[in-house]
Design a protein around this motif. Structure first.
Motif, PDB file in Angstrom:
ATOM      1  N   ILE A 123       0.862  -1.190   0.000  1.00 13.73           N
ATOM      2  CA  ILE A 123       0.000   0.000   0.000  1.00 13.73           C
ATOM      3  C   ILE A 123       0.898   1.239   0.000  1.00 13.73           C
ATOM      4  CG2 ILE A 123      -1.784   1.277   1.255  1.00 13.73           C
ATOM      5  CD1 ILE A 123      -2.783  -1.405   2.272  1.00 13.73           C
ATOM      6  N   ILE A 124       0.645   2.099  -0.954  1.00 17.29           N
ATOM      7  CA  ILE A 124       1.488   3.297  -1.120  1.00 17.29           C
ATOM      8  C   ILE A 124       0.613   4.541  -0.995  1.00 17.29           C
ATOM      9  CG2 ILE A 124       3.067   4.513  -2.694  1.00 17.29           C
ATOM     10  CD1 ILE A 124       3.241   1.784  -4.269  1.00 17.29           C
ATOM     11  N   SER A 125       1.054   5.486  -0.167  1.00 19.72           N
ATOM     12  CA  SER A 125       0.419   6.817  -0.187  1.00 19.72           C
ATOM     13  C   SER A 125       1.352   7.691  -0.995  1.00 19.72           C
ATOM     14  CB  SER A 125       0.289   7.393   1.220  1.00 19.72           C
ATOM     15  OG  SER A 125      -0.628   6.627   1.928  1.00 19.72           O
ATOM     16  N   GLY A 126       0.918   8.045  -2.185  1.00 19.23           N
ATOM     17  CA  GLY A 126       1.821   8.698  -3.142  1.00 19.23           C
ATOM     18  C   GLY A 126       2.051  10.174  -2.870  1.00 19.23           C
ATOM     19  N   GLY A 127       2.954  10.739  -3.662  1.00 22.82           N
ATOM     20  CA  GLY A 127       3.140  12.186  -3.640  1.00 22.82           C
ATOM     21  C   GLY A 127       4.386  12.660  -2.903  1.00 22.82           C
ATOM     22  N   ASN A 128       5.176  11.734  -2.344  1.00 21.92           N
ATOM     23  CA  ASN A 128       6.384  12.154  -1.623  1.00 21.92           C
ATOM     24  C   ASN A 128       7.613  12.080  -2.522  1.00 21.92           C
ATOM     25  OD1 ASN A 128       5.043  12.432   0.705  1.00 21.92           O
ATOM     26  ND2 ASN A 128       6.116  10.819   1.818  1.00 21.92           N
ATOM     27  N   PRO A 129       8.341  13.169  -2.695  1.00 18.64           N
ATOM     28  CA  PRO A 129       9.586  13.066  -3.467  1.00 18.64           C
ATOM     29  C   PRO A 129      10.585  12.161  -2.727  1.00 18.64           C
ATOM     30  CG  PRO A 129       8.981  15.366  -3.044  1.00 18.64           C
ATOM     31  CD  PRO A 129       8.091  14.524  -2.193  1.00 18.64           C
TER      32      PRO A 129
ATOM     33  N   GLU B 208      14.930  -7.003  -4.241  1.00 22.82           N
ATOM     34  CA  GLU B 208      15.195  -7.364  -2.842  1.00 22.82           C
ATOM     35  C   GLU B 208      14.671  -6.235  -1.957  1.00 22.82           C
ATOM     36  OE1 GLU B 208      19.103  -9.664  -1.267  1.00 22.82           O
ATOM     37  OE2 GLU B 208      19.385  -7.578  -1.754  1.00 22.82           O
ATOM     38  N   ARG B 209      13.719  -6.532  -1.091  1.00 28.48           N
ATOM     39  CA  ARG B 209      13.159  -5.583  -0.104  1.00 28.48           C
ATOM     40  C   ARG B 209      12.813  -4.227  -0.735  1.00 28.48           C
ATOM     41  NH1 ARG B 209      18.090  -5.084   2.306  1.00 28.48           N
ATOM     42  NH2 ARG B 209      18.713  -4.973   1.499  1.00 28.48           N
ATOM     43  N   ILE B 210      12.093  -4.242  -1.826  1.00 27.36           N
ATOM     44  CA  ILE B 210      11.820  -2.961  -2.519  1.00 27.36           C
ATOM     45  C   ILE B 210      11.077  -1.996  -1.608  1.00 27.36           C
ATOM     46  CG2 ILE B 210       9.632  -3.666  -3.638  1.00 27.36           C
ATOM     47  CD1 ILE B 210      10.600  -2.045  -6.109  1.00 27.36           C
ATOM     48  N   ASP B 211      10.151  -2.516  -0.795  1.00 26.23           N
ATOM     49  CA  ASP B 211       9.366  -1.629   0.068  1.00 26.23           C
ATOM     50  C   ASP B 211      10.258  -0.987   1.121  1.00 26.23           C
ATOM     51  OD1 ASP B 211       9.422  -4.401   0.626  1.00 26.23           O
ATOM     52  OD2 ASP B 211       7.989  -4.175   2.250  1.00 26.23           O
ATOM     53  N   GLN B 212      11.169  -1.787   1.694  1.00 24.44           N
ATOM     54  CA  GLN B 212      12.089  -1.215   2.705  1.00 24.44           C
ATOM     55  C   GLN B 212      12.985  -0.156   2.090  1.00 24.44           C
ATOM     56  OE1 GLN B 212      14.540  -3.932   4.934  1.00 24.44           O
ATOM     57  NE2 GLN B 212      12.881  -5.419   5.042  1.00 24.44           N
ATOM     58  N   LYS B 213      13.526  -0.476   0.902  1.00 28.15           N
ATOM     59  CA  LYS B 213      14.453   0.476   0.265  1.00 28.15           C
ATOM     60  C   LYS B 213      13.731   1.772  -0.066  1.00 28.15           C
ATOM     61  CE  LYS B 213      17.765  -2.856  -1.662  1.00 28.15           C
ATOM     62  NZ  LYS B 213      18.569  -3.258  -2.823  1.00 28.15           N
ATOM     63  N   LEU B 214      12.490   1.663  -0.543  1.00 29.64           N
ATOM     64  CA  LEU B 214      11.736   2.881  -0.873  1.00 29.64           C
ATOM     65  C   LEU B 214      11.377   3.663   0.385  1.00 29.64           C
ATOM     66  CD1 LEU B 214       9.431   1.524  -3.734  1.00 29.64           C
ATOM     67  CD2 LEU B 214      11.177   3.305  -3.964  1.00 29.64           C
ATOM     68  N   ARG B 215      11.060   2.905   1.462  1.00 29.53           N
ATOM     69  CA  ARG B 215      10.705   3.590   2.715  1.00 29.53           C
ATOM     70  C   ARG B 215      11.877   4.424   3.233  1.00 29.53           C
ATOM     71  NH1 ARG B 215       7.670  -0.373   4.496  1.00 29.53           N
ATOM     72  NH2 ARG B 215       9.417  -1.447   5.468  1.00 29.53           N
ATOM     73  N   LEU B 216      13.090   3.839   3.100  1.00 35.06           N
ATOM     74  CA  LEU B 216      14.290   4.566   3.539  1.00 35.06           C
ATOM     75  C   LEU B 216      14.486   5.856   2.742  1.00 35.06           C
ATOM     76  CD1 LEU B 216      16.881   1.716   4.163  1.00 35.06           C
ATOM     77  CD2 LEU B 216      15.961   3.330   5.844  1.00 35.06           C
ATOM     78  N   LEU B 217      13.918   5.889   1.542  1.00 33.43           N
ATOM     79  CA  LEU B 217      14.025   7.098   0.713  1.00 33.43           C
ATOM     80  C   LEU B 217      12.867   8.057   0.974  1.00 33.43           C
ATOM     81  CD1 LEU B 217      15.133   5.469  -2.672  1.00 33.43           C
ATOM     82  CD2 LEU B 217      16.550   6.824  -1.129  1.00 33.43           C
ATOM     83  N   GLY B 218      12.028   7.708   1.931  1.00 32.80           N
ATOM     84  CA  GLY B 218      10.945   8.618   2.309  1.00 32.80           C
ATOM     85  C   GLY B 218       9.591   8.279   1.731  1.00 32.80           C
ATOM     86  N   ALA B 219       9.489   7.152   1.031  1.00 27.84           N
ATOM     87  CA  ALA B 219       8.180   6.779   0.476  1.00 27.84           C
ATOM     88  C   ALA B 219       7.274   6.293   1.601  1.00 27.84           C
ATOM     89  CB  ALA B 219       8.349   5.681  -0.570  1.00 27.84           C
ATOM     90  N   LYS B 220       5.983   6.581   1.454  1.00 27.68           N
ATOM     91  CA  LYS B 220       5.015   6.032   2.416  1.00 27.68           C
ATOM     92  C   LYS B 220       4.505   4.740   1.810  1.00 27.68           C
ATOM     93  CE  LYS B 220       3.670  10.162   4.791  1.00 27.68           C
ATOM     94  NZ  LYS B 220       2.963  11.413   4.533  1.00 27.68           N
ATOM     95  N   ILE B 221       5.096   3.652   2.240  1.00 24.01           N
ATOM     96  CA  ILE B 221       4.797   2.372   1.606  1.00 24.01           C
ATOM     97  C   ILE B 221       4.802   1.294   2.675  1.00 24.01           C
ATOM     98  CG2 ILE B 221       7.265   2.152   0.956  1.00 24.01           C
ATOM     99  CD1 ILE B 221       6.415   0.594  -1.509  1.00 24.01           C
ATOM    100  N   GLU B 222       3.808   0.433   2.650  1.00 26.38           N
ATOM    101  CA  GLU B 222       3.849  -0.689   3.592  1.00 26.38           C
ATOM    102  C   GLU B 222       3.350  -1.959   2.941  1.00 26.38           C
ATOM    103  OE1 GLU B 222       1.234  -0.459   6.935  1.00 26.38           O
ATOM    104  OE2 GLU B 222      -0.049   0.991   5.947  1.00 26.38           O
ATOM    105  N   ARG B 223       3.840  -3.061   3.476  1.00 24.27           N
ATOM    106  CA  ARG B 223       3.480  -4.378   2.964  1.00 24.27           C
ATOM    107  C   ARG B 223       2.510  -5.008   3.959  1.00 24.27           C
ATOM    108  NH1 ARG B 223       6.660  -8.702   0.144  1.00 24.27           N
ATOM    109  NH2 ARG B 223       8.043  -7.014  -0.504  1.00 24.27           N
ATOM    110  N   VAL B 224       1.385  -5.443   3.496  1.00 24.07           N
ATOM    111  CA  VAL B 224       0.411  -6.059   4.408  1.00 24.07           C
ATOM    112  C   VAL B 224      -0.121  -7.349   3.778  1.00 24.07           C
ATOM    113  CG1 VAL B 224      -0.353  -3.864   5.420  1.00 24.07           C
ATOM    114  CG2 VAL B 224      -1.514  -4.753   3.420  1.00 24.07           C
ATOM    115  N   ALA B 225      -0.690  -8.198   4.615  1.00 18.98           N
ATOM    116  CA  ALA B 225      -1.290  -9.434   4.085  1.00 18.98           C
ATOM    117  C   ALA B 225      -2.550  -9.068   3.320  1.00 18.98           C
ATOM    118  CB  ALA B 225      -1.622 -10.370   5.241  1.00 18.98           C
ATOM    119  N   GLU B 226      -2.780  -9.762   2.190  1.00 19.52           N
ATOM    120  CA  GLU B 226      -3.965  -9.465   1.363  1.00 19.52           C
ATOM    121  C   GLU B 226      -5.209  -9.957   2.051  1.00 19.52           C
ATOM    122  OE1 GLU B 226      -4.300 -10.560  -2.880  1.00 19.52           O
ATOM    123  OE2 GLU B 226      -2.348  -9.587  -3.105  1.00 19.52           O
TER     124      GLU B 226
END
Ligand code: EPZ
Length: 421
Positions: free
Chosen positions: A5-11, A403-421
């Protein structure tokens, strides 16, 4: 199953470390079958496709230790079996590259045909033609490719097909030729960096190969190969994906560990879009003020613009004012992401193997479905740029290659999380 789940709009801002290349590691792990001696492969990304390859080798009675956190795969292929079954092969098309090394080592092997693929038709006629040129008898029966020979004999082999040189076809013929009698000339060889890396590994194993990195490989067969250690090259497509992520979000990202010379076509296109790309001491810095210009992109074999970056580039173009045309010359039907991007408000029409993209001001978040690895990367990028919340389902596709795309993006300031469907 999980979703992102991504909340977009963050550089995006900051630094990101690139992992080892999946598409280099897979054929290199397959190449360890060419010797009974131990091989150690380092820099291997922790991805499900790598696990599939290790599982297939284990099924072939090969000793495999996969140290996931260290990124090391140790293989000892004492007495490999020669049959790779459908149940395993269907999970990953790249397992077709077991054909060359198994044939070279055992002179008789059966590898299942992998079956359908969402990115389009993926025949293996060039692989079969190449192995036949080396004297193998190759038939397709009961869903398996059955290849056998008394010995492999060097020959000239042309690997260019309708859509350019085949990457894994070149890998297969190369891995068969290294143990053939006499000299093989692979003409029209794929010259992707992943093939160059395979050549480097084979040379460490004792293979005699000239023409590294070029379209003409000369392979002088040897009677046996020995164990070797190797570190795989960084993943140029992962790096390119983060470059596009920086651009689409109007961010400023420093990419560490990539090989900039493998990304010239991507850099060139981003610069044409108005993005600043700087190479400094082994890092690539990508800066954008979010003001992108439309471009025309044609995917091509290396060193052209990679098909594996097409979905990510399409995502960028959906929010770029003006009209961009993206043409697929490698997999003409690789546009599954387009209809999902339309769910986010993208304005794209398909004309044969081209996507005509009319940039919109903003995308708006919605649930979307990943269909394959790069399509899902494209959807993640679109989600990073979209207003509101984007839910990318079937995220296991992205885990095959990032590899860990969500973690890597989060470290760059993205609002992104991985949840069970
Ligand atoms: C490799 O696939 C990559 N996979 C793909 O990565 C990549 O998209 C592709 O090369 C092109 O760069 C791995 O390295 C594991 P090809 P490969 O044979 O070797 C046609 C990713 O997302 N063709 O070079 O299977 C084929 O249909 C992916 O990481 C024939 O006609 O691709 C295509 O149109 C997916 N006959 C073109 O050639 C053949 O015998 C190029 O395919 C073989 C291929």
């Amino acid at each position: 199953m999980e979703k992102i789940i991504i909340s977009g709009g963050n550089p995006l801002r900051g630094t990101v470390q690139i992992s080892g290349s999946k598409n280099a590691a897979l054929p290199i792990i397959a190449a360890t079958l060419l010797t009974s001696e131990p091989c150690v492969i380092r820099g291997v990304p922790n991805l499900s496709d790598i696990q599939f390859m290790c599982d297939i080798l284990r099924w072939l009675s090969v000793k495999v230790e996969h140290h996931k956190t260290e990124g090391v795969v140790e293989v000892r292929a004492g007495h490999p079996l020669g049959v790779a079954p459908y149940e395993l092969v269907r999970k990953m098309r790249a397992s077709v590259c077991l054909l060359g090394p198994l044939l070279a080592r055992l002179h008789n092997c059966k590898v299942s045909l992998p079956g359908g693929c969402v990115i389009g038709d993926r025949p293996i006629d060039q692989h079969i033609k190449g192995l036949k040129r080396l004297g193998a008898d190759v038939v397709v029966e009961n869903g398996y490719v059955h290849a056998r020979c008394n010995e492999l004999i060097g020959n000239d082999v042309f690997m260019g097909g309708r859509f350019g040189s085949t990457v894994l076809g070149t890998a297969n013929v190369l891995m068969a030729a290294v143990l053939a009698t006499g000299t093989t000339w692979i003409e029209g060889a794929a010259c992707e960096p992943e093939i160059e890396d395979l050549v480097n590994f084979l040379i460490k194993m004792g293979a005699k190969i000239k023409g590294i990195g070029g379209h003409m490989l000369e392979v002088e067969g040897v009677t046996e190969l020995h164990g070797a250690e190797h570190t795989v090259i960084p993943d140029r497509i992962e790096a390119g994906t983060f470059m596009a992520a920086a651009a689409i979000t109007g961010g400023d990202v420093e990419i560490h560990g990539a090989r900039a010379e493998h990304l010239s076509a991507v850099r060139d296109k981003l610069e044409e879009c108005g993005v600043t790309v700087e190479r400094n001491n082994g890092t690539i810095r990508v800066r954008s003020n979010g003001d992108l210009k439309p471009v025309d992109v044609i995917t091509m074999p290396y060193p052209g613009f990679p098909t594996d970056m097409q979905a990510q580039m399409s995502a960028m173009m959906t929010v770029t004012p003006g009209i961009s045309v993206i043409t697929e010359k490698v997999f003409p039907n690789r546009f599954m992401h387009i209809s999902e991007m339309a769910r986010l408000g993208a304005d794209v029409s398909l004309e044969g193997a081209s996507a005509i993209v009319k940039g919109v001001k903003r995308l708006s978040g919605a649930p979307v479905m990943a269909s394959d690895l790069r399509a899902s990367a494209g959807l993640v990028l679109a989600g990073l740029a979209a207003d509101g919340e984007t839910e990318v389902n079937r995220i296991y596709h992205v885990d095959r290659g990032y590899e860990r795309i969500d973690q890597k993006l989060r470290l760059l300031g993205a609002k992104i999380e991985r949840v069970a469907e």
